[in-house]
Scaffold this active site. Sequence first.
Site, short mmCIF file in Angstrom:
data_model
loop_
_atom_site.label_atom_id
_atom_site.label_comp_id
_atom_site.label_asym_id
_atom_site.label_seq_id
_atom_site.Cartn_x
_atom_site.Cartn_y
_atom_site.Cartn_z
N ARG A 162 0.81 -1.22 0.00
CA ARG A 162 0.00 0.00 0.00
C ARG A 162 0.85 1.26 0.00
O ARG A 162 0.56 2.21 -0.73
CB ARG A 162 -0.96 -0.02 1.20
N LYS B 204 3.13 24.89 -2.57
CA LYS B 204 1.84 24.27 -2.23
C LYS B 204 1.96 22.75 -2.38
O LYS B 204 1.41 22.15 -3.30
CB LYS B 204 0.73 24.83 -3.13
N LYS C 206 5.95 38.94 -1.09
CA LYS C 206 4.55 38.86 -1.50
C LYS C 206 3.74 39.99 -0.85
O LYS C 206 4.29 40.82 -0.13
CB LYS C 206 3.99 37.48 -1.16
N GLU D 281 6.35 40.18 -5.86
CA GLU D 281 5.05 39.95 -6.49
C GLU D 281 4.33 41.28 -6.68
O GLU D 281 4.25 42.09 -5.77
CB GLU D 281 4.22 39.03 -5.60
N ASP E 261 1.07 38.56 -10.86
CA ASP E 261 0.10 37.68 -10.23
C ASP E 261 -1.34 37.98 -10.64
O ASP E 261 -1.79 39.13 -10.58
CB ASP E 261 0.22 37.79 -8.71
#
Length: 287
Positions: free
Chosen positions: A100, A135, A167, A197, A216
């Site tokens: 598994r 992410k 950011k 950004e 962005d």
Amino acid sequence: MIEGSMDRIKENIEAWLKEDIGTGDVTSISTIPAEHQSIGYIHAKEMGMLAGLPIAKLVFEIVDPNIIFSEQAVEGSILNKGDTIATVEGNTRNILIGERLALNLMQRLSGIATKTNQYVKELNNIPVKVVDTRKTTPGHRVLEKYAVKVGGGFNHRMGLYDAVMIKDNHIKATGSIKKAIEAARNQVPHTMKIEVEIEKMTEIEEALAADIILLDNMSIDTLTACVNQIKAKSPHIILEASGGITLETIRGVALTGVDVISVGGLTTSVKNLDISLDLNEKKVIVQ
């Protein structure tokens, strides 16, 4: 990348096995004799790109060094439904213990490689890099970013430690794009790139002090205008596009003239490739 991370990957596999096994595989222990031997066939149940084959092999090696894992396919190759990926031969209980985890990892990584390859193919030789993001699944970043590379993509920064990426929240906390870039320049080594950004054209002038500008969530028209303006003033700056980019839109984004396109969906919106392991009844050997 994966070679230098093998010690950590081994530690993770050992922890994941422990999570699954607990005090023992009660089903196999209660139904299969301890000395039972089998040959298992790992095969694809749908078409896709193979990734994670060395990781699956490592799982079985950790479970039982006596298991013979024979690769029948090549990492990064396209699998057709029914293709045999590998065979595993050895103690039946131990094959089932490793089954598994080995399949889970290979299915996940193959799904990422398959999706990445789809994005790369959409560019049709346009000289733009498709890159991943942070992410990723906690504990699986190294493996997932490895799968992106298998699929033909590239890796963005590995974590918070290897590049400056300013950011919106950094800008809010610092006060302005200019102040954020200046603060970073005064703190980080000259060998480390600084990326910032921006979300609108009015932010371009301040952003020109960076090495990389992330454009962005912009429309194609705005993106094109930004690229033209930045390249006219500072052609050395690397331009990255990001935000909601799909298979349907990535080619249009690439044609705006950006250098890099980052896609969070390479690791967040992935369908695992369907891969299975079956024991061959005719080749089961009892010693």
